[in-house]
Design a protein around this motif. Structure first.
Motif, PDB file in Angstrom:
ATOM      1  N   SER A 139     -67.592  47.582  84.669  1.00  0.00           N
ATOM      2  CA  SER A 139     -68.290  46.479  84.723  1.00  0.00           C
ATOM      3  C   SER A 139     -68.429  45.793  86.042  1.00  0.00           C
ATOM      4  O   SER A 139     -69.154  45.003  86.392  1.00  0.00           O
ATOM      5  CB  SER A 139     -68.186  45.362  83.690  1.00  0.00           C
ATOM      6  N   GLY A 140     -67.321  46.288  86.751  1.00  0.00           N
ATOM      7  CA  GLY A 140     -66.972  45.546  88.044  1.00  0.00           C
ATOM      8  C   GLY A 140     -65.920  44.499  88.226  1.00  0.00           C
ATOM      9  O   GLY A 140     -65.779  44.004  89.100  1.00  0.00           O
ATOM     10  N   PHE A 141     -65.749  44.167  86.869  1.00  0.00           N
ATOM     11  CA  PHE A 141     -64.615  43.294  86.657  1.00  0.00           C
ATOM     12  C   PHE A 141     -63.281  43.769  87.092  1.00  0.00           C
ATOM     13  O   PHE A 141     -62.991  44.800  86.847  1.00  0.00           O
ATOM     14  CB  PHE A 141     -64.644  42.651  85.232  1.00  0.00           C
ATOM     15  N   SER A 142     -62.511  42.819  87.808  1.00  0.00           N
ATOM     16  CA  SER A 142     -61.125  43.282  88.364  1.00  0.00           C
ATOM     17  C   SER A 142     -59.973  42.536  87.584  1.00  0.00           C
ATOM     18  O   SER A 142     -60.223  41.349  87.325  1.00  0.00           O
ATOM     19  CB  SER A 142     -60.981  42.784  89.970  1.00  0.00           C
ATOM     20  N   VAL A 143     -59.127  43.221  87.379  1.00  0.00           N
ATOM     21  CA  VAL A 143     -58.005  42.843  86.690  1.00  0.00           C
ATOM     22  C   VAL A 143     -56.711  43.263  87.524  1.00  0.00           C
ATOM     23  O   VAL A 143     -56.519  44.107  88.283  1.00  0.00           O
ATOM     24  CB  VAL A 143     -57.851  43.383  85.097  1.00  0.00           C
ATOM     25  N   LEU A 144     -55.484  42.580  87.177  1.00  0.00           N
ATOM     26  CA  LEU A 144     -54.222  42.899  87.752  1.00  0.00           C
ATOM     27  C   LEU A 144     -53.393  43.908  86.722  1.00  0.00           C
ATOM     28  O   LEU A 144     -53.432  43.402  85.586  1.00  0.00           O
ATOM     29  CB  LEU A 144     -53.268  41.688  88.220  1.00  0.00           C
ATOM     30  N   LEU A 145     -52.747  45.026  87.049  1.00  0.00           N
ATOM     31  CA  LEU A 145     -52.397  46.095  86.356  1.00  0.00           C
ATOM     32  C   LEU A 145     -51.061  46.056  86.750  1.00  0.00           C
ATOM     33  O   LEU A 145     -50.457  46.349  88.021  1.00  0.00           O
ATOM     34  CB  LEU A 145     -52.847  47.314  86.270  1.00  0.00           C
ATOM     35  N   SER A 146     -49.868  45.650  85.865  1.00  0.00           N
ATOM     36  CA  SER A 146     -48.326  45.606  86.327  1.00  0.00           C
ATOM     37  C   SER A 146     -47.556  46.854  85.628  1.00  0.00           C
ATOM     38  O   SER A 146     -47.974  47.117  84.444  1.00  0.00           O
ATOM     39  CB  SER A 146     -47.788  44.524  85.953  1.00  0.00           C
ATOM     40  N   ASP A 147     -46.971  47.751  86.316  1.00  0.00           N
ATOM     41  CA  ASP A 147     -45.942  48.645  85.943  1.00  0.00           C
ATOM     42  C   ASP A 147     -44.705  47.877  85.453  1.00  0.00           C
ATOM     43  O   ASP A 147     -44.297  47.103  86.249  1.00  0.00           O
ATOM     44  CB  ASP A 147     -45.890  49.959  86.943  1.00  0.00           C
ATOM     45  N   THR A 148     -44.080  48.532  84.459  1.00  0.00           N
ATOM     46  CA  THR A 148     -42.621  47.854  84.178  1.00  0.00           C
ATOM     47  C   THR A 148     -41.760  49.003  83.880  1.00  0.00           C
ATOM     48  O   THR A 148     -42.032  50.204  83.737  1.00  0.00           O
ATOM     49  CB  THR A 148     -42.774  46.937  82.866  1.00  0.00           C
ATOM     50  N   VAL A 149     -40.466  48.388  83.962  1.00  0.00           N
ATOM     51  CA  VAL A 149     -39.300  49.381  83.681  1.00  0.00           C
ATOM     52  C   VAL A 149     -39.375  49.881  82.338  1.00  0.00           C
ATOM     53  O   VAL A 149     -39.805  49.286  81.379  1.00  0.00           O
ATOM     54  CB  VAL A 149     -38.084  48.706  84.064  1.00  0.00           C
ATOM     55  N   GLY A 150     -38.993  51.258  82.477  1.00  0.00           N
ATOM     56  CA  GLY A 150     -39.234  52.130  81.004  1.00  0.00           C
ATOM     57  C   GLY A 150     -38.158  51.408  79.897  1.00  0.00           C
ATOM     58  O   GLY A 150     -37.273  51.328  80.267  1.00  0.00           O
TER      59      GLY A 150
END
Length: 422
Positions: free
Chosen positions: A246-257
């Protein structure tokens, strides 16, 4: 120079005791221990296993098995023995006296891997704190391990001389680390508040170690996070911006497994990092459906999410590596889940659409009228909400817009005031 070369790969013997576990569960656990040993740059040269009703209080395994272990150490010239459970100080001390080589347990091995993987200052401090918490009550059993020259598995992190000093010194160091981490936590909280104020939507990738979280982050955001077919390839959390269809931006975080029997000292020390999960709007729970123990992995992560108090957050289950999935695979969660491969572009687009759908579920739909001279509000609506339609009425000189926004954000309140009159 030759000694350093030999130290690069240490010869490892694995020891496991099957107590209150099925044969399959025990086998999977031992295979995981082998993967952990390889990740720590160890070469597995043998293993000793035993089935018992309860572990032997003095040496963890029975007398006969200890003798078998000693013979195997001589036969294979092993450098180190790794037990598939947490050993007590007295057990470690007794095993040292029998084996005459370094003896560590699963917890120490995991802490060691974390120590070698930590890159950021915060990560290094968290690992050191976890190691000190683990070693403090066990100093009396660590003599042989700490006297080894040249380092090796189980000796990375705080350093030998520091651990051989008295408990008061270690406690002072722990207090100092906790003080430094407190400053990091405060900084993180200020950053979090700023994010909320700016109406930023946060997604967090969670899952068992080596489920493919970093690969997904890289494919979805064009980031350059380390990708390796190893346990705990990523330790320091990474956050990147991702744009949805849709063009909407979000923040994506990687975390420790996560991992089964994740050391409690590690969970406690990494709590500030793991707190990020509680602040996420959606958890993207990645499960490796090519792994025979995928079901147990999913349950382990669910349990840890609950322990962290994040169970109420919306979850989207991503069954990753579907191109290699095992024949027996049946999704544990059929609702709010997707099967995909991180290397398939179509699958990545489907995942982004699923994320949009999940976001709409937790957002509030709106319809609003914005005057032509209210460009700032229109720009904010485009950036901070998921806009689905926008039309300009030339006669009334207003924009008619529709979309979804998070209820607690400032932009939603502004748009609410300009709700379209029916």
């Amino acid at each position: 120079m030759q000694d350093v070369k030999q130290r690069e790969v240490e010869r490892v013997i694995l020891v496991g005791c099957q107590v209150n576990r099925s044969d399959e569960e025990f086998q999977q656990s031992m295979q995981e221990l082998e993967s952990l040993a390889k990740t720590a740059k160890g070469e597995v040269v043998g293993s000793v296993t035993q089935k018992r009703e309860k572990v032997e209080s003095s040496t963890y395994i029975g007398k006969g098995k200890v003798q078998e272990l000693v013979l195997l150490i001589e036969e294979t010239s092993a450098d180190i023995v790794i037990f598939n459970d947490e050993l007590q100080s007295s057990q470690m001390r007794n095993l040292h006296s029998h084996c005459k080589v370094a003896v560590i347990d699963r917890t120490q091995l995991i802490l060691d891997i974390f120590a070698s993987r930590a890159k950021s200052r915060e990560g290094k401090l968290q690992v050191e704190l976890a190691q000190l918490k683990y070693l403090l009550p066990r100093l009396s059993g660590q003599g042989l391990a700490l006297s080894r020259q040249g380092g090796g598995i189980g000796t990375r992190g705080p350093g030998e001389t520091q651990l051989e000093t008295d408990r008061r010194h270690i406690r002072r160091r722990m207090t100092e680390i906790e003080r430094q981490l407190e400053a990091v936590v405060n900084h993180r909280e200020r950053y979090r508040e700023k994010r909320k104020k700016n109406s930023v939507v946060q997604l967090a990738l969670v899952g068992y170690t080596n489920a493919g979280k970093s690969t997904l982050l890289n494919r979805l955001t064009k980031a350059d996070t380390l990708e390796e077919d190893q346990l705990f390839a990523t330790l320091d959390p990474t956050t990147r911006q991702m744009q949805l269809p849709s063009g909407f931006s979000v923040l994506l975080s990687d975390t420790v497994g996560f991992i089964q029997d994740l050391p409690t000292t590690l969970v406690a020390s990494f709590r500030s990092t793991l707190e990020e999960l509680k602040e996420a709007d959606i958890l993207l729970h990645v499960v490796d459906c090519s792994h025979p123990d995928y079901e147990q992995h999913e349950k382990t992560v669910m349990r840890l999410i609950e322990e962290l108090g994040a169970q109420s957050i919306t979850q989207l289950i991503i069954y990753n590596k579907s191109d290699c999935k095992i024949a027996e695979f049946i999704p544990v969660s059929t609702k709010d889940s997707i099967e995909m491969s991180a290397y398939n572009e179509e699958d990545l687009l489907d995942l982004k659409r699923e994320i949009e759908h999940s976001l709409k579920e937790i957002m509030i739909p709106y319809r609003a009228e914005i005057k032509a001279d209210e460009g700032q509000i229109l720009a904010a609506a485009r950036a901070e909400t998921m806009l689905s339609s926008q039309e300009f009425d030339e006669d009334e000189e207003v924009y008619h817009i529709e979309g979804h926004a998070l209820k607690e954000t400032a932009i939603y309140q502004l748009l609410k005031e300009r709700s379209k009159k029916e």
